[in-house]
Design an enzyme around this catalytic site. Structure first.
Site, PDB file in Angstrom:
ATOM      1  N   HIS A  37       0.818  -1.399  -0.144  1.00 34.43           N
ATOM      2  CA  HIS A  37       0.169   0.242   0.239  1.00 34.43           C
ATOM      3  C   HIS A  37       1.031   1.338   0.127  1.00 34.43           C
ATOM      4  O   HIS A  37      -0.634   2.368  -0.294  1.00 34.43           O
ATOM      5  CB  HIS A  37      -0.488   0.065   1.212  1.00 34.43           C
ATOM      6  CG  HIS A  37      -1.568  -1.177   1.089  1.00 34.43           C
ATOM      7  ND1 HIS A  37      -2.816  -1.158   0.196  1.00 34.43           N
ATOM      8  CD2 HIS A  37      -2.094  -2.390   1.945  1.00 34.43           C
ATOM      9  CE1 HIS A  37      -3.529  -2.286   0.683  1.00 34.43           C
ATOM     10  NE2 HIS A  37      -3.339  -3.041   1.762  1.00 34.43           N
ATOM     11  N   LYS A  65      -5.565  -9.923  -7.236  1.00 37.04           N
ATOM     12  CA  LYS A  65      -6.474  -8.847  -6.434  1.00 37.04           C
ATOM     13  C   LYS A  65      -7.532  -7.700  -7.513  1.00 37.04           C
ATOM     14  O   LYS A  65      -7.028  -7.046  -7.919  1.00 37.04           O
ATOM     15  CB  LYS A  65      -5.065  -8.058  -5.740  1.00 37.04           C
ATOM     16  CG  LYS A  65      -5.966  -7.766  -5.241  1.00 37.04           C
ATOM     17  CD  LYS A  65      -4.766  -6.840  -3.373  1.00 37.04           C
ATOM     18  CE  LYS A  65      -5.005  -6.785  -2.371  1.00 37.04           C
ATOM     19  NZ  LYS A  65      -4.384  -5.631  -1.425  1.00 37.04           N
ATOM     20  N   HIS A 141      -2.942  -2.942   8.678  1.00 34.37           N
ATOM     21  CA  HIS A 141      -3.839  -3.199   7.713  1.00 34.37           C
ATOM     22  C   HIS A 141      -4.719  -2.421   6.968  1.00 34.37           C
ATOM     23  O   HIS A 141      -4.751  -1.256   7.425  1.00 34.37           O
ATOM     24  CB  HIS A 141      -5.128  -4.579   8.093  1.00 34.37           C
ATOM     25  CG  HIS A 141      -6.050  -4.974   7.511  1.00 34.37           C
ATOM     26  ND1 HIS A 141      -6.260  -5.318   6.279  1.00 34.37           N
ATOM     27  CD2 HIS A 141      -7.422  -4.735   7.313  1.00 34.37           C
ATOM     28  CE1 HIS A 141      -7.331  -5.968   6.058  1.00 34.37           C
ATOM     29  NE2 HIS A 141      -7.859  -4.636   6.310  1.00 34.37           N
TER      30      HIS A 141
END
Length: 144
Positions: A37, A65, A141
């Site tokens: 990310h 993904k 996350h």
């Protein structure tokens, strides 16, 4: 007396092993978050960027993904989000935090096949929610 000392030593060793495993797990999740990310130098915004970065960051190896977000901020700015007020994550835990950052959202086109996954890009500055853990807290996350 010797038996009690042995039990105490075993309990201490067990707790030490558990703490090491927890910190290693947290470190793994933090490194995974960074890989999936964070791209502080990137400006993103186009399909070619998403196609390249999703492959380069190993998110097209076994399957495409479906959706991923790259954050275009310094890691310290991202980590500072962890010091904001906690909010509820999608999974019900209370370890999420929100902040506004520059991002590129990469959405799989639906017609591509691994390893040649194809993505549509959308760049924006928007609110994101990330889960943080540890002491000090680090992002582990991307929630939304």
């Amino acid at each position: 007396m010797a038996l009690q000392r042995t039990h105490s030593l075993l309990l201490f060793l067990l707790l030490t092993v558990l703490l090491v495993q927890l910190s290693c797990g947290q470190d793994y999740m933090y490194q995974r978050f960074l890989r999936q990310h964070v791209d502080p130098q990137g400006t993103g915004g186009n399909n070619g960027y998403c196609n390249l970065m999703m492959q380069r960051r190993k998110m097209t190896l076994h399957q495409c993904k479906h959706f991923n977000t790259f954050i275009h901020e310094d890691i310290w700015n991202i980590r500072s989000i962890c010091s904001t007020t906690s909010i509820m994550c999608k999974n019900g835990k209370m370890n999420c935090h929100e902040g506004v950052v520059k991002v590129t959202d990469c959405k799989e086109t639906g017609s591509s096949r691994t390893p040649n996954c194809r993505y549509r890009a959308m760049a924006s500055t928007r609110r994101v929610v990330i889960a943080c853990e540890g002491n000090p807290e680090v992002p582990v996350h991307f929630d939304r």
